[in-house]
Design a protein around this motif. Structure first.
Motif, PDB file in Angstrom:
ATOM      1  N   PRO A 165     -28.508   7.007  10.667  1.00  0.00           N
ATOM      2  CA  PRO A 165     -28.706   8.428  11.004  1.00  0.00           C
ATOM      3  C   PRO A 165     -27.631   8.989  11.917  1.00  0.00           C
ATOM      4  N   GLY A 166     -27.085   8.134  12.784  1.00  0.00           N
ATOM      5  CA  GLY A 166     -26.069   8.614  13.714  1.00  0.00           C
ATOM      6  C   GLY A 166     -24.795   9.063  13.038  1.00  0.00           C
ATOM      7  N   ALA A 167     -24.581   8.627  11.793  1.00  0.00           N
ATOM      8  CA  ALA A 167     -23.377   9.031  11.062  1.00  0.00           C
ATOM      9  C   ALA A 167     -23.571  10.351  10.337  1.00  0.00           C
ATOM     10  N   VAL A 168     -24.815  10.863  10.322  1.00  0.00           N
ATOM     11  CA  VAL A 168     -25.104  12.115   9.614  1.00  0.00           C
ATOM     12  C   VAL A 168     -24.952  13.274  10.588  1.00  0.00           C
ATOM     13  N   ARG A 169     -24.159  14.238  10.206  1.00  0.00           N
ATOM     14  CA  ARG A 169     -23.940  15.417  11.042  1.00  0.00           C
ATOM     15  C   ARG A 169     -24.369  16.664  10.280  1.00  0.00           C
ATOM     16  N   ARG A 177     -24.830  15.144  15.753  1.00  0.00           N
ATOM     17  CA  ARG A 177     -25.360  14.025  14.985  1.00  0.00           C
ATOM     18  C   ARG A 177     -26.850  14.233  14.773  1.00  0.00           C
ATOM     19  N   LEU A 178     -27.365  13.711  13.661  1.00  0.00           N
ATOM     20  CA  LEU A 178     -28.740  13.991  13.259  1.00  0.00           C
ATOM     21  C   LEU A 178     -29.781  13.589  14.307  1.00  0.00           C
ATOM     22  N   PRO A 179     -29.762  12.387  14.901  1.00  0.00           N
ATOM     23  CA  PRO A 179     -30.806  12.049  15.875  1.00  0.00           C
ATOM     24  C   PRO A 179     -30.866  13.012  17.054  1.00  0.00           C
ATOM     25  N   GLY A 180     -29.715  13.393  17.597  1.00  0.00           N
ATOM     26  CA  GLY A 180     -29.704  14.334  18.708  1.00  0.00           C
ATOM     27  C   GLY A 180     -30.172  15.715  18.295  1.00  0.00           C
ATOM     28  N   LEU A 181     -29.809  16.120  17.092  1.00  0.00           N
ATOM     29  CA  LEU A 181     -30.237  17.420  16.584  1.00  0.00           C
ATOM     30  C   LEU A 181     -31.750  17.464  16.431  1.00  0.00           C
ATOM     31  N   PRO A 268     -45.163  16.780  15.606  1.00  0.00           N
ATOM     32  CA  PRO A 268     -45.763  15.729  16.407  1.00  0.00           C
ATOM     33  C   PRO A 268     -44.777  15.123  17.365  1.00  0.00           C
ATOM     34  N   ASP A 269     -45.288  14.595  18.498  1.00  0.00           N
ATOM     35  CA  ASP A 269     -44.446  13.891  19.450  1.00  0.00           C
ATOM     36  C   ASP A 269     -44.290  12.468  18.956  1.00  0.00           C
ATOM     37  N   VAL A 270     -43.153  12.166  18.330  1.00  0.00           N
ATOM     38  CA  VAL A 270     -42.944  10.837  17.773  1.00  0.00           C
ATOM     39  C   VAL A 270     -42.017  10.015  18.653  1.00  0.00           C
ATOM     40  N   THR A 271     -41.702  10.524  19.831  1.00  0.00           N
ATOM     41  CA  THR A 271     -40.732   9.826  20.661  1.00  0.00           C
ATOM     42  C   THR A 271     -41.376   8.812  21.581  1.00  0.00           C
ATOM     43  N   THR A 272     -42.677   8.963  21.894  1.00  0.00           N
ATOM     44  CA  THR A 272     -43.331   8.070  22.828  1.00  0.00           C
ATOM     45  C   THR A 272     -43.583   6.733  22.157  1.00  0.00           C
ATOM     46  N   GLY A 273     -42.981   5.698  22.667  1.00  0.00           N
ATOM     47  CA  GLY A 273     -43.212   4.358  22.145  1.00  0.00           C
ATOM     48  C   GLY A 273     -42.587   4.133  20.789  1.00  0.00           C
ATOM     49  N   VAL A 274     -41.673   4.985  20.381  1.00  0.00           N
ATOM     50  CA  VAL A 274     -41.056   4.838  19.059  1.00  0.00           C
ATOM     51  C   VAL A 274     -39.563   4.719  19.242  1.00  0.00           C
ATOM     52  N   ASP A 275     -38.969   3.840  18.461  1.00  0.00           N
ATOM     53  CA  ASP A 275     -37.536   3.604  18.581  1.00  0.00           C
ATOM     54  C   ASP A 275     -36.779   4.666  17.814  1.00  0.00           C
ATOM     55  N   VAL A 276     -36.644   5.838  18.403  1.00  0.00           N
ATOM     56  CA  VAL A 276     -35.861   6.890  17.771  1.00  0.00           C
ATOM     57  C   VAL A 276     -34.397   6.509  17.844  1.00  0.00           C
TER      58      VAL A 276
END
Length: 277
Positions: A165-169, A177-181, A268-276
């Motif tokens: 995902p980090g390579a997708v802009r 980059r996609l994860p930050g977006l 949904p909040d998918v960041t808690t306890g998830v390896d984003v």
């Protein structure tokens, strides 16, 4: 665990519906004892009702496993619903009202792999045609509707679609980059794009969750950049309340319960306890 059966009106009918709903929520076939336990039903009643469901094809008995699952008749009911009330029919009039309120073009899109497919376009009066007409397929990471749907995924789900995902802009060479977006989408509660799908136009999108909380579509408003509200933030301030009301109405029509005030965006909040990633 499903809520225990407590209804008293027409008990047999309510018990049958509770069993059907329970079977439909399981990842695989289940035993009669599990049905009785989780629904707080008498064992004898459970066996009698399961036998009736099997007889009419709503459930299937797997004797080797001593378990039960949904049958073909239940599937036929589901496909009947899809034939009679597809997403387009449910959404058409709410989107028309949204366009009348905002004077901007509205879209509804669904995710298919790494693309979105536009299922409805309600064009605002005197607005030029866009590339996002019904039936058009575009890369999800380039569109507001696609981004808002991707933002509801966990890191593992995102990597299943994008191995890196980090390579997708975004479509711009210097885009995020996609994860930050997607993290910014979750923070704001809506997704956006500016000049990335159609030059001179910007879009704001929110998700449309179904009764399970899964976002089944992205609802988008697209406005010309010459509109009297310059910038994404100003556009969001103007249209987001109407956009969220329309998304809530679509969710209600899909059987969803109202979202709590703390999560009005429906993302949904998918960041808690998830390896984003």
């Amino acid at each position: 665990m499903p809520a225990a059966y407590t209804r008293v009106q027409v008990p047999a009918a309510a018990q049958v519906l509770a069993i059907l709903r329970y079977l439909g929520q399981q990842a695989g076939p289940v035993s009669a004892s599990a049905v009785a336990r989780d629904l707080s039903l008498p064992r004898s009643t459970t066996y009698h009702l399961l036998a009736a469901l099997v007889s009419d094809g709503f459930a299937v008995h797997l004797p080797e496993e001593r378990r039960y699952a949904l049958g073909a008749t239940a599937h036929e009911l589901g496909t009947g619903y899809a034939r009679q009330a597809p997403l387009q029919r449910i959404a058409r009039f709410p989107l028309r009202r949204l366009v009348a309120q905002t004077r901007f073009t509205a879209h509804l899109a669904v995710l298919q792999g790494t693309d979105v497919i536009y299922v409805i376009e309600e064009r605002a009066p005197r607005q030029q045609p866009l590339v996002t007409d019904a039936g058009i397929r575009l890369p999800a990471h380039r569109t507001a509707s696609g981004r808002v749907l991707l933002a509801g995924m966990t890191g593992a789900q995102l990597r299943a679609l994008y191995p890196d995902p980090g390579a997708v802009r975004s479509s711009r060479s210097s885009g995020a980059r996609l994860p930050g977006l997607l993290e910014e989408v979750r923070r704001r509660g809506y997704a956006w794009e500016e000049d990335e799908v159609t030059e001179g136009f910007s879009s704001i999108a929110v998700p449309v969750p179904d009764r399970s909380g899964h976002a089944v579509a992205g609802l988008t408003l697209t406005a010309p950049n010459r509109a009297p509200v310059p910038g994404i933030e100003a556009l969001a301030d103007q249209v987001l309340p109407a956009l969220l009301r329309c998304a809530a109405e679509l969710s209600r029509r899909l059987g969803a319960r109202p979202q709590p005030a703390s999560n009005v965006s429906g993302i949904p909040d998918v960041t808690t306890g998830v390896d984003v990633p």
